[in-house]
Write a protein that holds these residues in place. Structure first.
Motif, PDB file in Angstrom:
ATOM      1  N   GLU A 130       0.483  -1.506  -0.385  1.00 35.44           N
ATOM      2  CA  GLU A 130      -0.216  -0.175   0.341  1.00 35.44           C
ATOM      3  C   GLU A 130       1.135   1.255   0.118  1.00 35.44           C
ATOM      4  O   GLU A 130       0.358   2.059  -0.294  1.00 35.44           O
ATOM      5  N   ILE A 131       1.701   1.336   0.504  1.00 38.90           N
ATOM      6  CA  ILE A 131       2.546   2.225   0.794  1.00 38.90           C
ATOM      7  C   ILE A 131       3.362   2.285  -0.189  1.00 38.90           C
ATOM      8  O   ILE A 131       3.376   3.178  -0.964  1.00 38.90           O
TER       9      ILE A 131
ATOM     10  N   MET B 199       1.341   4.331  -3.382  1.00 37.10           N
ATOM     11  CA  MET B 199       1.429   5.851  -3.062  1.00 37.10           C
ATOM     12  C   MET B 199       3.086   6.654  -4.193  1.00 37.10           C
ATOM     13  O   MET B 199       2.368   7.422  -4.820  1.00 37.10           O
ATOM     14  N   GLY B 200       3.523   5.847  -4.301  1.00 32.90           N
ATOM     15  CA  GLY B 200       5.040   6.360  -5.516  1.00 32.90           C
ATOM     16  C   GLY B 200       4.143   6.835  -6.695  1.00 32.90           C
ATOM     17  O   GLY B 200       4.589   6.692  -7.761  1.00 32.90           O
TER      18      GLY B 200
ATOM     19  N   TYR C  26       0.719   7.560  -7.427  1.00 30.19           N
ATOM     20  CA  TYR C  26      -0.614   7.788  -7.632  1.00 30.19           C
ATOM     21  C   TYR C  26      -0.537   8.906  -8.314  1.00 30.19           C
ATOM     22  O   TYR C  26      -1.454   8.941  -8.727  1.00 30.19           O
ATOM     23  N   HIS C  27       0.195  10.154  -8.610  1.00 33.30           N
ATOM     24  CA  HIS C  27       0.265  11.236  -9.201  1.00 33.30           C
ATOM     25  C   HIS C  27       0.228  10.635 -10.585  1.00 33.30           C
ATOM     26  O   HIS C  27      -0.455  10.750 -11.400  1.00 33.30           O
TER      27      HIS C  27
ATOM     28  N   ILE D 170      -1.638   7.536 -11.387  1.00 29.23           N
ATOM     29  CA  ILE D 170      -3.108   6.790 -11.595  1.00 29.23           C
ATOM     30  C   ILE D 170      -3.645   7.508 -12.005  1.00 29.23           C
ATOM     31  O   ILE D 170      -5.189   7.709 -12.581  1.00 29.23           O
ATOM     32  N   GLY D 171      -3.694   8.914 -11.693  1.00 26.33           N
ATOM     33  CA  GLY D 171      -4.879  10.175 -11.487  1.00 26.33           C
ATOM     34  C   GLY D 171      -6.100  10.562 -10.267  1.00 26.33           C
ATOM     35  O   GLY D 171      -6.319   9.320  -9.516  1.00 26.33           O
ATOM     36  N   VAL D 172      -6.579  12.286 -10.077  1.00 24.88           N
ATOM     37  CA  VAL D 172      -7.062  11.916  -9.047  1.00 24.88           C
ATOM     38  C   VAL D 172      -8.840  11.269  -9.137  1.00 24.88           C
ATOM     39  O   VAL D 172      -8.965  10.990 -10.364  1.00 24.88           O
ATOM     40  N   GLY D 173      -9.178  10.831  -8.125  1.00 25.18           N
ATOM     41  CA  GLY D 173      -9.904   9.719  -8.277  1.00 25.18           C
ATOM     42  C   GLY D 173      -9.924   8.510  -8.090  1.00 25.18           C
ATOM     43  O   GLY D 173     -11.219   7.637  -8.931  1.00 25.18           O
ATOM     44  N   ARG D 174      -9.332   8.380  -8.367  1.00 25.84           N
ATOM     45  CA  ARG D 174      -8.978   6.606  -9.784  1.00 25.84           C
ATOM     46  C   ARG D 174      -8.507   5.826  -8.972  1.00 25.84           C
ATOM     47  O   ARG D 174      -7.633   6.044  -7.431  1.00 25.84           O
ATOM     48  N   ARG D 175      -8.892   4.181  -9.230  1.00 25.29           N
ATOM     49  CA  ARG D 175      -8.058   3.204  -8.084  1.00 25.29           C
ATOM     50  C   ARG D 175      -7.132   2.790  -8.638  1.00 25.29           C
ATOM     51  O   ARG D 175      -7.210   3.024  -9.570  1.00 25.29           O
TER      52      ARG D 175
ATOM     53  N   LEU E  51     -14.898   8.938  -3.265  1.00 26.25           N
ATOM     54  CA  LEU E  51     -14.312   9.026  -4.508  1.00 26.25           C
ATOM     55  C   LEU E  51     -12.833  10.095  -4.464  1.00 26.25           C
ATOM     56  O   LEU E  51     -11.479   9.830  -5.055  1.00 26.25           O
TER      57      LEU E  51
ATOM     58  N   GLU F  48      -6.426  10.023  -2.045  1.00 19.07           N
ATOM     59  CA  GLU F  48      -5.676  11.529  -1.879  1.00 19.07           C
ATOM     60  C   GLU F  48      -6.012  11.575  -0.608  1.00 19.07           C
ATOM     61  O   GLU F  48      -4.770  12.579   0.120  1.00 19.07           O
TER      62      GLU F  48
ATOM     63  N   TYR G 231       1.210  16.687  -5.687  1.00 18.94           N
ATOM     64  CA  TYR G 231      -0.288  17.390  -5.199  1.00 18.94           C
ATOM     65  C   TYR G 231      -0.468  18.872  -4.388  1.00 18.94           C
ATOM     66  O   TYR G 231       0.660  19.090  -4.357  1.00 18.94           O
TER      67      TYR G 231
END
Lengths: 280, 287
Positions: free
Chosen positions: A88-89, A92-93, A95-96, A98-103, B166, B170, B186
């Protein structure tokens, strides 16, 4: 070229703590930032990362866009009370990407798994972060930085608190990245550890308001180190490894290649025939 | 005998239990963030700040000669409560920590100043006669709920939890490692404000629904109990909200059949759920 610092002064509340710094970081560079505790090393890094605004000067990105940066903070800064697993940690690397609001998608899980494998802890993917040893946590944070496929890896004291074997393994791992065209900027107060790995060195001395930047052979001299640490420091070649000693090198140690002349001027003494107060 | 009278009075308590459960689940979910961010007094402070909003709305209504029972939207106590809580949340979302005063102390100061302001405003002669109505708005009433409050709470529950569904990724990222999030580009300040605004909305509405003490307790006790028992983040959220459902419903039942104060009984039931986690912790420490 990834990042350029043009006469950048770093500090807090408009007050510079170090003189202007000029630095250019290219692909595959391996740069160490070394200085005593509280000397301003982390402040330089935080300024380069955009976490602190420069007091003066500019951090430039010659390609017109910020390079992908993987940041590995000091592991004490990472909160281990969060019930998160290694995977899970590491995710996070990404996440940028993947995009906002996406899994995270299967491809992200695959990339995170590959990053864990790269640092040798793929078996800890589902282990809670708080249940890991210090070295395993450090590797997890490094895997997180690698998962984002960085062009520049910034490591803040990556070997703090490790035993000698773990420290060596970590540094060997880090030394591989410049060969893969990933630039590495490594902060450390353990000069001896850094000396055998980095190509370029930034010596930081907040008390004397000095910063020295250059290839390691030019910067790592007895004179400069003695001034920096305010003690007679000697650099010697011991069994093919560059070693740094307080006072004088031990019996059998010879001045490191390219450093002989400076050694004579630096600590000002020839190595005597007795055991020195070695400090690695 | 008592339980029979409880079940036969279904219509009396149905809305109150629905509101308590919705408020408890919402607070417990958000409380996981609050406990892990080590800022448990933020809910108490936001609750007090929203109370300042209510007090100011009544004061303004009095100044402008508007009947406080039926105020226009611009003088609505609920709107002022939300606005003040949102303002407080935005301030708290910035890193208030300083070398001399910690972030937690700054939140404590917010709580103290807001609480004092409420007392000062409410004791002014202009609004003293509205004391009963103000008390209901400030401290909630977990025993019985109006239909409007059921809808208010339900709407808040849906809006806040949808925002978290949602943007959960983040919100977790900026809470866990703000600096890493910033290095990845971010806009952490905005995300933090967003997260704190969800706290503000939830606290201002649920405080009016069930009272300040149960809200504070639901934001701290179920997350703490869950963190003692579960070792994965998703299971902490699931367990904390499950505990909140149990504490709200069973707490209401006990308060009904034993004639106990409702909000406080819910808190005691929630506190009892910490026992298994504390036993587990003690056993782990002995190993």
């Amino acid at each position: 070229m990834l990042i350029e610092l043009g006469q950048v002064e770093v500090g807090y509340h408009g007050q510079a703590i170090l003189p202007p710094i000029d630095l250019r970081l290219a692909e595959g560079a391996f740069v160490g930032i070394v200085g005593p505790n509280g000397s301003g090393k982390t402040t330089i890094v935080r300024t380069m990362l955009g976490l602190l605004p420069p007091v003066r000067g500019q951090v430039r990105y010659p390609r017109g866009e910020r390079p992908r940066i993987g940041y590995v903070p000091q592991r004490e800064q990472t909160d281990s009370t969060w019930p998160l697993t290694g995977l899970e940690i590491v995710l996070m690397g990404r996440y940028h990407r993947i995009g906002v609001g996406r899994r995270p998608r299967p491809a992200d899980h695959k990339a995170a798994g590959a990053a864990l494998a790269k640092v040798g802890i793929d078996d800890l993917a589902h282990t809670p972060f708080h249940a890991m040893s210090g070295g395993q946590r450090q590797r997890t944070l490094m895997a997180r930085a690698l998962a984002g496929e960085p062009e520049l890896l910034v490591l803040d004291e990556p070997t703090t608190g490790m035993d000698l074997v773990a420290e060596r393994a970590m540094l060997d791992l880090i030394a591989d990245f410049p060969q893969q065209k990933i630039a590495v900027l490594m902060v450390s107060h353990q000069l001896a550890a850094v000396a055998n790995y980095v190509h370029d060195l930034i010596l930081v001395d907040r008390d004397r308001f000095q910063v020295q930047v250059g290839p390691i052979e030019e910067v790592l001299t007895n004179e400069r180190l003695s001034k920096l640490y305010n003690a007679p420091v000697a650099v010697a070649d011991v069994h093919g490894h560059r070693s740094v000693f307080i006072d004088r090198p031990p019996r059998g140690g010879t001045p490191a290649r390219g450093l002989s002349a400076l050694n004579r001027e630096g600590a000002g003494e020839r190595a005597p025939e007795r055991e020195g107060k070695g400090k690695a | 005998m008592e339980s029979v009278s409880f079940w036969s009075s279904y219509l009396l308590w149905r809305d109150a239990v629905v509101v308590a459960v919705l408020a408890g689940v919402l607070c417990a979910y958000l409380g996981v963030f609050i406990v892990l961010k080590r800022m448990v007094f933020v809910s108490a402070a936001l609750s007090s700040i929203s109370s300042v909003g209510v007090a100011v709305a009544f004061l303004l209504a009095s100044v402008f000669g508007v009947a406080p029972h039926d105020p226009p939207l611009l003088l609505s106590p609920r709107l002022y409560a939300l606005g003040f809580a949102a303002l407080g949340a935005i301030i708290f979302s910035f890193n208030l920590g300083h070398r001399r005063i910690s972030g937690e102390s700054a939140i404590g100061l917010g709580y103290i100043i807001a609480s004092a302001l409420v007392i000062v405003v409410l004791n002014s002669p202009r609004v003293a006669q509205e004391a009963h109505e103000i008390n209901d708005l400030l401290y909630g009433n977990a025993v019985a709920q109006s239909t409007a409050m059921v809808w208010w709470t339900a709407a808040t529950f849906v809006v806040v939890l949808m925002a978290h569904a949602l943007f959960r990724k983040e919100f977790v990222f900026v809470s866990f490692d703000l600096e890493m999030a910033r290095t990845l580009g971010y806009r952490t300040r905005l995300w933090n404000i967003g997260l704190f605004l969800t706290f503000a909305i939830a606290v201002s509405v649920t405080t009016q629904a069930i009272g300040a003490l149960p809200v504070f307790a639901f934001m701290v006790v179920p997350p703490a109990a869950a963190l003692l028992m579960a070792s994965r983040l998703w299971s902490v959220f699931a367990l904390a909200t499950g505990i909140a459902v149990f504490a709200a419903a069973f707490g209401y039942y006990l308060s009904f059949v034993w004639s106990l104060p409702t909000g406080a009984t819910m808190v005691v039931v929630a506190a009892a759920t910490m026992i298994p986690g504390l036993v587990r912790l003690a056993l782990l420490r002995r190993k």
